[in-house]
Scaffold this motif. Structure first.
Motif, mmCIF file in Angstrom:
data_model
loop_
_atom_site.group_PDB
_atom_site.id
_atom_site.type_symbol
_atom_site.label_atom_id
_atom_site.label_comp_id
_atom_site.label_asym_id
_atom_site.label_seq_id
_atom_site.Cartn_x
_atom_site.Cartn_y
_atom_site.Cartn_z
ATOM 1 N N PRO A 65 0.828 -1.203 0.000
ATOM 2 C CA PRO A 65 0.000 0.000 0.000
ATOM 3 C C PRO A 65 0.870 1.264 0.000
ATOM 4 O O PRO A 65 1.782 1.389 0.811
ATOM 5 C CB PRO A 65 -0.817 -0.135 1.285
ATOM 6 N N PHE A 66 0.600 2.131 -0.963
ATOM 7 C CA PHE A 66 1.330 3.378 -1.156
ATOM 8 C C PHE A 66 2.781 3.155 -1.601
ATOM 9 O O PHE A 66 3.620 4.047 -1.463
ATOM 10 C CB PHE A 66 1.255 4.266 0.088
ATOM 11 N N GLY A 67 3.051 1.998 -2.163
ATOM 12 C CA GLY A 67 4.344 1.754 -2.782
ATOM 13 C C GLY A 67 4.336 2.242 -4.222
ATOM 14 O O GLY A 67 3.279 2.497 -4.805
ATOM 15 N N TRP A 68 5.509 2.358 -4.820
ATOM 16 C CA TRP A 68 5.597 2.893 -6.175
ATOM 17 C C TRP A 68 6.901 2.457 -6.839
ATOM 18 O O TRP A 68 7.852 2.039 -6.185
ATOM 19 C CB TRP A 68 5.526 4.430 -6.151
ATOM 20 N N VAL A 69 6.929 2.564 -8.170
ATOM 21 C CA VAL A 69 8.151 2.305 -8.932
ATOM 22 C C VAL A 69 8.196 3.296 -10.089
ATOM 23 O O VAL A 69 7.180 3.578 -10.728
ATOM 24 C CB VAL A 69 8.217 0.842 -9.433
ATOM 25 N N ILE A 70 9.383 3.845 -10.345
ATOM 26 C CA ILE A 70 9.600 4.831 -11.402
ATOM 27 C C ILE A 70 10.810 4.401 -12.219
ATOM 28 O O ILE A 70 11.868 4.100 -11.652
ATOM 29 C CB ILE A 70 9.849 6.241 -10.826
ATOM 30 N N THR A 71 10.677 4.369 -13.545
ATOM 31 C CA THR A 71 11.791 3.976 -14.406
ATOM 32 C C THR A 71 11.787 4.823 -15.672
ATOM 33 O O THR A 71 10.776 5.387 -16.074
ATOM 34 C CB THR A 71 11.705 2.493 -14.818
ATOM 35 N N GLY A 72 12.962 4.846 -16.317
ATOM 36 C CA GLY A 72 13.064 5.467 -17.639
ATOM 37 C C GLY A 72 13.341 6.956 -17.579
ATOM 38 O O GLY A 72 14.043 7.449 -16.703
ATOM 39 N N ARG A 117 22.047 -4.818 -0.491
ATOM 40 C CA ARG A 117 23.049 -4.414 -1.479
ATOM 41 C C ARG A 117 22.352 -4.192 -2.814
ATOM 42 O O ARG A 117 21.865 -5.122 -3.439
ATOM 43 C CB ARG A 117 24.142 -5.465 -1.615
ATOM 44 N N VAL A 118 22.305 -2.930 -3.227
ATOM 45 C CA VAL A 118 21.671 -2.552 -4.487
ATOM 46 C C VAL A 118 22.507 -1.456 -5.129
ATOM 47 O O VAL A 118 22.905 -0.499 -4.454
ATOM 48 C CB VAL A 118 20.223 -2.041 -4.286
ATOM 49 N N GLY A 119 22.775 -1.566 -6.417
ATOM 50 C CA GLY A 119 23.559 -0.553 -7.102
ATOM 51 C C GLY A 119 24.926 -0.403 -6.446
ATOM 52 O O GLY A 119 25.564 -1.387 -6.061
ATOM 53 N N MET A 161 11.582 -1.686 1.120
ATOM 54 C CA MET A 161 12.885 -1.119 0.819
ATOM 55 C C MET A 161 12.693 0.045 -0.144
ATOM 56 O O MET A 161 11.889 -0.028 -1.076
ATOM 57 C CB MET A 161 13.811 -2.162 0.198
ATOM 58 N N ASP A 162 13.429 1.125 0.089
ATOM 59 C CA ASP A 162 13.382 2.299 -0.776
ATOM 60 C C ASP A 162 14.718 2.443 -1.492
ATOM 61 O O ASP A 162 15.784 2.368 -0.854
ATOM 62 C CB ASP A 162 13.108 3.566 0.035
ATOM 63 N N PHE A 163 14.661 2.686 -2.801
ATOM 64 C CA PHE A 163 15.887 2.823 -3.584
ATOM 65 C C PHE A 163 15.665 3.829 -4.699
ATOM 66 O O PHE A 163 14.620 3.805 -5.371
ATOM 67 C CB PHE A 163 16.292 1.474 -4.187
ATOM 68 N N VAL A 164 16.630 4.720 -4.880
ATOM 69 C CA VAL A 164 16.603 5.680 -5.982
ATOM 70 C C VAL A 164 17.996 5.760 -6.580
ATOM 71 O O VAL A 164 18.981 5.911 -5.846
ATOM 72 C CB VAL A 164 16.175 7.089 -5.518
ATOM 73 N N GLN A 165 18.086 5.647 -7.908
ATOM 74 C CA GLN A 165 19.361 5.845 -8.592
ATOM 75 C C GLN A 165 19.128 6.708 -9.822
ATOM 76 O O GLN A 165 18.340 6.360 -10.710
ATOM 77 C CB GLN A 165 20.013 4.521 -8.991
ATOM 78 N N CYS A 166 19.797 7.862 -9.848
ATOM 79 C CA CYS A 166 19.723 8.783 -10.972
ATOM 80 C C CYS A 166 21.120 9.379 -11.152
ATOM 81 O O CYS A 166 22.024 9.087 -10.372
ATOM 82 C CB CYS A 166 18.660 9.852 -10.727
ATOM 83 N N PRO A 167 21.361 10.190 -12.173
ATOM 84 C CA PRO A 167 22.720 10.688 -12.394
ATOM 85 C C PRO A 167 23.321 11.465 -11.229
ATOM 86 O O PRO A 167 24.530 11.436 -11.018
ATOM 87 C CB PRO A 167 22.556 11.586 -13.630
ATOM 88 N N THR A 213 15.984 4.880 -11.973
ATOM 89 C CA THR A 213 15.352 3.707 -11.370
ATOM 90 C C THR A 213 15.061 4.038 -9.915
ATOM 91 O O THR A 213 15.963 4.408 -9.166
ATOM 92 C CB THR A 213 16.263 2.474 -11.434
ATOM 93 N N ALA A 214 13.798 3.938 -9.522
ATOM 94 C CA ALA A 214 13.423 4.284 -8.150
ATOM 95 C C ALA A 214 12.214 3.452 -7.748
ATOM 96 O O ALA A 214 11.326 3.216 -8.565
ATOM 97 C CB ALA A 214 13.096 5.773 -8.039
ATOM 98 N N TYR A 215 12.205 3.012 -6.497
ATOM 99 C CA TYR A 215 11.036 2.260 -6.032
ATOM 100 C C TYR A 215 10.960 2.254 -4.518
ATOM 101 O O TYR A 215 11.954 2.430 -3.813
ATOM 102 C CB TYR A 215 11.048 0.821 -6.561
ATOM 103 N N SER A 216 9.751 2.071 -4.050
ATOM 104 C CA SER A 216 9.469 1.774 -2.651
ATOM 105 C C SER A 216 8.627 0.507 -2.690
ATOM 106 O O SER A 216 7.424 0.555 -2.985
ATOM 107 C CB SER A 216 8.709 2.928 -1.982
ATOM 108 N N ALA A 217 9.257 -0.622 -2.463
ATOM 109 C CA ALA A 217 8.628 -1.913 -2.723
ATOM 110 C C ALA A 217 9.022 -2.930 -1.658
ATOM 111 O O ALA A 217 9.909 -2.677 -0.829
ATOM 112 C CB ALA A 217 9.034 -2.410 -4.109
#
Length: 211
Positions: free
Chosen positions: A69-76, A112-114, A93-99, A82-86
């Motif tokens: 509930p209230f989770g999300w994923v963003i890509t592209g 361990r992610v990215g 787990m929350d993860f965001v990777q951008c430049p 690449t970002a998600y709360s899943a």
């Protein structure tokens, strides 16, 4: 910077079996599920589970995500974010990777992610040719008397490892930064695989990594 200057190409609602257009979702009441995907013209895709009680398993950019509930994923998008709360192993787990930055919040589990491996949370921010690492698993929590509790000695991040090769660094000069930005000693360990282990401390709020 990704979606605000862009325009929406399509909005689709999940009815439990398939995605529907807005008009179809209104006619069938599928919109009440609160499970929606927005695609922008620049290629960014945002999928959000606004359902208050149900998990939602989605596949996006070739990867499956379980959205609580209230989770999300963003890509592209233009930067390939690449970002998600899943849910991962049944824990959020929350993860965001951008430049410009990477953020990982694994909670009580070691993740361990990215370019990051953490227990707790850490923010890896680009700074010129280097990076700034900020342990932030638990900072300034309010107590019942509305006073800010003292940060734990490890700043809520007892495990913090940075993958230097993944950041394009063969090695790094590490400088600790205290609360007011003054430099201080940093306790680190170079691992055999090229990663850097940082021992977080009470007096160090951030670590500057320079080539």
């Amino acid at each position: 910077s990704e979606y605000l200057p862009d325009t929406v190409a399509s909005i689709a609602y999940w009815d439990g079996a398939q995605f529907l257009s807005t008009s179809q979702a209104l006619q069938s009441d599928a919109y009440r599920r609160g499970q929606v995907r927005v695609t922008y013209r620049g290629g960014l895709v945002v999928t959000a589970n606004l359902n208050e009680t149900e998990n939602w398993t989605v596949t996006q950019a070739g990867k499956q995500h379980v959205l609580p509930p209230f989770g999300w994923v963003i890509t592209g998008g233009k930067s390939g974010v690449t970002a998600y709360s899943a849910l991962v192993d049944d824990k959020r787990m929350d993860f965001v990777q951008c430049p410009d930055y990477v953020y990982l919040n694994g909670g009580e589990l070691a993740r361990r992610v990215g370019p990051l491996e953490v227990q707790g949370a850490a923010w890896l921010k680009r700074e010129g040719k280097g990076w700034l690492v900020i342990p932030c698993g638990k900072l300034g929590q309010w107590d019942k008397d509305w006073r800010v509790e003292k940060n734990p000695a490890d700043r809520g991040t007892p495990l913090l490892i940075v993958d230097l090769p993944a950041l394009g660094l063969k090695g790094a000069q590490v400088t600790g930064l205290a609360e007011m930005g003054e430099t201080t000693a940093a306790q680190t360990e170079a691992l055999a695989d090229g990663r850097l282990k940082i021992t977080t401390g009470e007096q160090v709020r951030a670590y500057r990594l320079q080539p």
